[in-house]
Scaffold this active site. Sequence first.
Site, PDB file in Angstrom:
ATOM      1  N   HIS A 212      55.641  63.931  45.091  1.00 53.02           N
ATOM      2  CA  HIS A 212      55.816  62.887  46.099  1.00 53.02           C
ATOM      3  C   HIS A 212      56.651  61.754  45.521  1.00 53.02           C
ATOM      4  O   HIS A 212      56.498  61.392  44.356  1.00 53.02           O
ATOM      5  CB  HIS A 212      54.456  62.355  46.556  1.00 53.02           C
ATOM      6  CG  HIS A 212      54.533  61.673  47.882  1.00 53.02           C
ATOM      7  ND1 HIS A 212      54.979  60.383  48.025  1.00 53.02           N
ATOM      8  CD2 HIS A 212      54.260  62.117  49.130  1.00 53.02           C
ATOM      9  CE1 HIS A 212      54.959  60.059  49.310  1.00 53.02           C
ATOM     10  NE2 HIS A 212      54.526  61.099  50.005  1.00 53.02           N
ATOM     11  N   HIS A 213      57.524  61.187  46.353  1.00 48.95           N
ATOM     12  CA  HIS A 213      58.401  60.121  45.897  1.00 48.95           C
ATOM     13  C   HIS A 213      57.617  58.893  45.444  1.00 48.95           C
ATOM     14  O   HIS A 213      58.105  58.093  44.645  1.00 48.95           O
ATOM     15  CB  HIS A 213      59.384  59.758  47.009  1.00 48.95           C
ATOM     16  CG  HIS A 213      60.608  59.048  46.519  1.00 48.95           C
ATOM     17  ND1 HIS A 213      60.550  57.885  45.786  1.00 48.95           N
ATOM     18  CD2 HIS A 213      61.924  59.346  46.632  1.00 48.95           C
ATOM     19  CE1 HIS A 213      61.785  57.492  45.495  1.00 48.95           C
ATOM     20  NE2 HIS A 213      62.629  58.368  45.985  1.00 48.95           N
ATOM     21  N   ALA A 214      56.391  58.745  45.926  1.00 46.76           N
ATOM     22  CA  ALA A 214      55.566  57.616  45.485  1.00 46.76           C
ATOM     23  C   ALA A 214      55.170  57.773  44.016  1.00 46.76           C
ATOM     24  O   ALA A 214      54.834  56.796  43.356  1.00 46.76           O
ATOM     25  CB  ALA A 214      54.318  57.499  46.351  1.00 46.76           C
TER      26      ALA A 214
END
Lengths: 509, 509
Positions: free
Chosen positions: B173-175
């Site tokens: 996930h980009h987070a």
Amino acid sequence: MGSPMCGCHRPCAMDVADEFTVGGRVKGEIVSRSQERNHLEVDDSFWMWLESPETPMHVAALAIFEPDGEPATVVAKRIVMAFRDRTDIASRFRSLLEKRRFPRRARRLGADDVEIDFHLRHKALPAPGGELELAQLISRLHSIQLDLRRPMWEVHVIEGLENNRFAVYIKVHHALINGVDAVRLLGRALATDRESGIPDPVWVMGRPSRIASVADGARVPVPRSSRVRLLAASVKAANALRKARRTDSPLVGPFVAPRSPLNTVVGPQRRVCTASIDLSRIKRLAKVSRTSVNDVVLASCSAALRRYLLDSEGLPDRPMIAGCPVSIAPQGASPDSSVGMMLANLATDVADPVDRLQAISRSVRAAKEHQATVPHGALVAYSILAMLPHTLRQLVPGAVERIPPMHNLIISNVPGPQQPLYLAGARMVGLYPLSLLFQGEALNITLVSQAGRMDFGFTACRSALPNVQRLARYLEDAVDELEAVVESGHSDGPDRRVRTARALSDDRR
Amino acid sequence: MGSPMCGCHRPCAMDVADEFTVGGRVKGEIVSRSQERNHLEVDDSFWMWLESPETPMHVAALAIFEPDGEPATVVAKRIVMAFRDRTDIASRFRSLLEKRRFPRRARRLGADDVEIDFHLRHKALPAPGGELELAQLISRLHSIQLDLRRPMWEVHVIEGLENNRFAVYIKVHHALINGVDAVRLLGRALATDRESGIPDPVWVMGRPSRIASVADGARVPVPRSSRVRLLAASVKAANALRKARRTDSPLVGPFVAPRSPLNTVVGPQRRVCTASIDLSRIKRLAKVSRTSVNDVVLASCSAALRRYLLDSEGLPDRPMIAGCPVSIAPQGASPDSSVGMMLANLATDVADPVDRLQAISRSVRAAKEHQATVPHGALVAYSILAMLPHTLRQLVPGAVERIPPMHNLIISNVPGPQQPLYLAGARMVGLYPLSLLFQGEALNITLVSQAGRMDFGFTACRSALPNVQRLARYLEDAVDELEAVVESGHSDGPDRRVRTARALSDDRR
């Protein structure tokens, strides 16, 4: 028993919609069901309404095939190639249902608007392609929500199984088809002899009831005027069940199921496993113990559950309750046209396997006798009322903790085709039904009898039951155990029988 | 260029959170970021906030490996077995981020609470394991949303590729990580020689910046008092861009991108494809045409897009605009610590490939000159403002039709490790970055330069771009075409050059 995999009353999904489109199907056509509202039935859109990322409402079947000599990879490839060309898709498999909308509005796509290579997938297992690899893939596939913006079905042809086998995993939303129809459709889609070539895939087939051996599904219209009487009958029936809670009657009333580790918040990941038992063994056990095949099945599931929950010290003190979908169809109607829920006492608090089997048998008999005394309309209404806790748990956050379980799990017995079946010359050697979970019920056991086998599919929430594969082993052990004690009891008398049972049970504590 | 795959300003996700937990990590610990709010930065939780089933915010890399003689299946199995034991998971890969909550609150799981066999998957392609089978599997994997209730990463080891190869698909996930960090981490996780055994998997590794060759990421704190001045500078910069719209300046202002078939509602299904070009060819083209490597890359993408959209008669009259993530870091800071968005004119309205390349080059030069005149703080603020259309389209239903596109697609160039890399003795022969899509932008092109290759990953919405695999072929053709016209122009003079280009373009109409 005519019963969908999940166990709720519903008719064949697309039958009515089809009537509106005869002679004039157009692309993306809207099909309304409002004219049919006199039927006191759970609507198909109900299943869309219950859908959530944690509890997707799809059911599935995993079929295992064994070719006769030819490499399984070659057969699988041939099937995929042939199926890929079959874009003559039946209306049921071109339908979109809109979410959260009553009454259901189905939109029918044109055959060209369905991307066949989205719905038909060619897959492979990593080496060695054993039970573990298959269970991991199917657990993963069964966790993934269907794309609700497309017709809600997928067919996966899986190569790379050990012993030169391949598998087909079919996943369909419950709004499109129920378990009984699905198994019937699958039966029609397969050949009864090894020599037949590649048959029509399921998605080109129409309504299964049209050529099914049972009578065409009779509908049960309920005039508005009689609804009050029906409600009164339902209340009366419910009252009888309520009274059963206070007496020693073997009849199981509603909301007597204890809290258990199965009755917890369900997450989106599934773990599935399978077991297979020779039907002849179950039949012999039923005969010797003077119970029914269904009683022996429930007792085996009960023994497996008891042992599984003892492992983790989670066995409730009170007996666990199974919800068993049963046909409540009137005489002459198709057995799947009307399905109710029977509550069975699993007697998981009883240590002795034979005592447990007998307690289960008494409970099932009492439930059937009660069912016979209640008018059909009231059974239908009661079945709908029985869905209420499921519905509330699905839709109301936090309801899992607050609403007591109606039953601890659903155990569903779906009748399968009894003759041996073939796909492209490969014999089907296993047919495992995989079902859906409702919020607050982390396990479903569904079984299909097929060609002399009882094939069990266990569908579990991965977080709640991380070791569900043990249940499959425990179920097989439970049948061994029952055989040991029932058969020895049969020959040596009751005393010996009970001692053996106690010893076996104590070993496993 | 220091740039994440998606192209937005954000720092390394877990750096700050780690500071709060030094010396006292407890299971399921809550880590708040509120004390860090003086940083004018896009918070990690921003990516959770943008997440939707149609546009999941994960990025991925597909790496292809070729063993030296040993069967690929055996190597893949060995890697899976070794990785499965590595439960010493770094804090980044044990973190849960809560959705839709500002400021982000990260919960850190204990290593025992992460089920490694959920995150590490062993997969296989069906025979023959060619490009088609790989693209189908990866398209499917890239469509599936990560389970946000678990640490948001998956590693798939895939066997069964033809030519004795295997693949690793990593999805995060980009987070948790941005593209630059992800590629850097992957570089660290692989060996630089064939003899090294199985290295640490990425999930046991800490922060990539600690041992990266570039300087440690310098943060850019912005005192509250200066925010007004920053805003003023941002408005001034935006004003300069606005003026650019009315003049013949090659500088691209905001909201000049035309509507195109790429700028439509994005659905949940992805189709991905890949292309690979020798870096030496791109470098030679840049040298001969007196442009940059990046200009040639953009021109190749532009040619492919133009041809693809001409196929379906969807090419806009006005030139399409690419958003290109670029480093806007101040001197001495890590290039990934501060990333802005450059708008480049793709000149898709120009038929001649050399004229197109020169127009692109002029536009990029103008954007860089403009960037140099704007204070760093204003660039940061502007980059955040530039995210606004994406944010609105993600969160407001119907906004895709109403908000004009800022750019038609993102083309992102991520620097990769230049030396040959190995995993368990198998050489990495391809490293394809696969990115995320925002609502209203149905295509992303991200590329990594690695060991003498430029590896392109195309990530597309399946409904909007059903034939995206053509783009990969067209990109390779575009490089051939540029070589033909630029090199012949180089030797034979401008007239010959233009004629050849016209002929090639007309052929393809």
